[in-house]
Design a protein around this motif. Structure first.
Motif, PDB file in Angstrom:
ATOM      1  N   SER A   1       0.850  -1.208   0.000  1.00  0.00           N
ATOM      2  CA  SER A   1       0.000   0.000   0.000  1.00  0.00           C
ATOM      3  C   SER A   1       0.876   1.244   0.000  1.00  0.00           C
ATOM      4  N   GLU A   2       0.223   2.393  -0.153  1.00  0.00           N
ATOM      5  CA  GLU A   2       0.977   3.646  -0.241  1.00  0.00           C
ATOM      6  C   GLU A   2       1.595   4.048   1.094  1.00  0.00           C
TER       7      GLU A   2
ATOM      8  N   SER B   1      -0.121  -3.586  -5.557  1.00  0.00           N
ATOM      9  CA  SER B   1      -1.418  -2.968  -5.859  1.00  0.00           C
ATOM     10  C   SER B   1      -1.239  -1.957  -6.982  1.00  0.00           C
ATOM     11  N   ARG B   2      -2.335  -1.669  -7.670  1.00  0.00           N
ATOM     12  CA  ARG B   2      -2.253  -0.825  -8.869  1.00  0.00           C
ATOM     13  C   ARG B   2      -1.872   0.611  -8.545  1.00  0.00           C
ATOM     14  N   SER B   3      -2.394   1.112  -7.404  1.00  0.00           N
ATOM     15  CA  SER B   3      -2.162   2.519  -7.084  1.00  0.00           C
ATOM     16  C   SER B   3      -0.690   2.795  -6.768  1.00  0.00           C
ATOM     17  N   VAL B   4       0.017   1.774  -6.351  1.00  0.00           N
ATOM     18  CA  VAL B   4       1.408   1.975  -5.926  1.00  0.00           C
ATOM     19  C   VAL B   4       2.343   2.189  -7.121  1.00  0.00           C
TER      20      VAL B   4
ATOM     21  N   LYS C   1       2.413   3.835  -9.995  1.00  0.00           N
ATOM     22  CA  LYS C   1       2.735   5.184 -10.470  1.00  0.00           C
ATOM     23  C   LYS C   1       3.585   5.943  -9.448  1.00  0.00           C
ATOM     24  N   ARG C   2       3.253   5.753  -8.180  1.00  0.00           N
ATOM     25  CA  ARG C   2       3.994   6.455  -7.117  1.00  0.00           C
ATOM     26  C   ARG C   2       5.455   5.981  -7.065  1.00  0.00           C
TER      27      ARG C   2
ATOM     28  N   ASP D   1       7.299   7.544  -9.862  1.00  0.00           N
ATOM     29  CA  ASP D   1       7.552   8.961  -9.611  1.00  0.00           C
ATOM     30  C   ASP D   1       8.755   9.177  -8.695  1.00  0.00           C
TER      31      ASP D   1
ATOM     32  N   ARG E   1      -1.679  -3.356 -15.457  1.00  0.00           N
ATOM     33  CA  ARG E   1      -2.579  -3.360 -16.619  1.00  0.00           C
ATOM     34  C   ARG E   1      -1.807  -2.996 -17.877  1.00  0.00           C
TER      35      ARG E   1
ATOM     36  N   GLN F   1      -0.636   0.588 -18.199  1.00  0.00           N
ATOM     37  CA  GLN F   1       0.535   1.010 -17.424  1.00  0.00           C
ATOM     38  C   GLN F   1       1.846   0.710 -18.144  1.00  0.00           C
TER      39      GLN F   1
END
Lengths: 163, 140
Positions: free
Chosen positions: A26-27, A47-50, A52-53, A56, A73, A76
């Motif tokens: 998780s973030e 997880s998907r949200s992680v 991109k972070r 970055d 996906r 991405q």
């Protein structure tokens, strides 16, 4: 020569470089990650949200195996191209469908794929010729297979020198 | 109508006669097509076998065949048909064919354990002649 010094998990023996694999669920776990000199940090996002972070923050090596294959996906993959990411695929923790899919998609989206043995002992290490033969028998073009096996590790070393 | 039929029959007879005559004089040679999939071409994989305990040829061959079966199945085992023909000084020659040598190469890391001992099979060179393979092993 560099293979046993740099690409083993943990602290290198003769040079200061080390390689660390980090799982991120998780973030909240993101502040633990820090870019450090003489360290290759391989990030395994769960997880998907992680994803991109992580990109970055400047991490260049992403690990894909059976646990997080469905997390990433197709959309991405363009992100990976923009951030010039190296994908790492451990041979003993994936089935050959995943290996084939990653290699075939990466010929279009990602420039470098690392095919690592991830062995627990010397007997499990894959010879580069065997890796090449496996990839070509899975349907990966021979030029790309050659690039993944012989050129991509050199790029990882170059990343280390850049740090 | 009759004239045109007669003409066509005559021309056919002449062409057949010409064909037979040329074949007889060996001026017309029809070569069989070189289908690369059908051609039998051998490949010899030279490997180093690293193990603490000595292994015999038949055990190594059995393990290589098991590795090919586990990775690619019975079909590719029958196609590639790997056989250990020489095993001297911890160096071995595995004979296979051009269609299946990649299958054998890819399966070699799966030969990690032979009779409860860790074994590493390292591919060194692929050759087309047994003479060169023997030279690489050091027996030719």
């Amino acid at each position: 020569m560099y293979y046993d010094r740099v690409f083993l998990e943990g602290k290198g023996r003769l040079i200061k470089a080390e390689r660390v694999t980090v799982q991120i669920k998780s973030e909240k776990e993101l502040p633990k990650l820090r870019l450090e000199p003489y360290r290759i940090t391989v990030v395994k996002p769960l997880s998907r949200s992680v994803v991109k972070r992580v990109l970055d923050q400047g991490f260049k090596v992403i690990r894909i195996d059976s646990d997080n294959f469905n997390v990433i996906r197709k959309g991405q993959l363009n992100l990976f191209r923009q951030y010039d990411v190296i994908l790492e695929v451990p041979l003993n923790k994936v089935n050959y469908y995943i290996l084939r899919t990653v290699c075939l998609y990466s010929t279009r989206y990602v420039s470098d794929v690392l095919i690592s043995s991830c062995s627990s002992g010397v007997a499990e290490v894959w010879h580069p010729l065997s890796k090449l033969a496996l990839l070509t028998s899975l349907g990966v073009p021979e030029v790309d297979a050659f690039h993944f096996v012989f050129i991509s590790p050199l790029r990882l070393l170059r990343l280390l020198e850049g740090s | 109508m009759i004239a045109s039929t007669l003409l066509s029959v005559t021309s056919l007879a002449v062409s057949i006669g010409l064909f037979i005559d040329l074949r007889r004089k060996k001026l017309l040679i029809i070569k069989p097509s070189k289908n690369s999939a059908v051609r039998k071409t051998k490949r010899y994989v030279v490997v180093d076998v690293v193990s603490k305990t000595p292994i015999d040829t038949s055990t190594l061959e059995t393990n290589v065949r098991l590795a090919v079966t586990s990775l690619f199945g019975q079909v590719w085992l029958d196609i590639s048909n790997p056989k250990v023909i020489y095993f001297v000084n911890s160096k071995a020659i595995i004979s296979t064919n051009r269609v299946g040598y990649k299958v054998v190469l890819a399966s070699l890391p799966k030969v990690a354990e032979v009779s409860d001992n860790n074994v590493i099979v390292v591919p060194r060179k692929i050759t087309g002649s047994v003479k060169k393979a023997k030279r690489l092993v050091g027996i030719g």
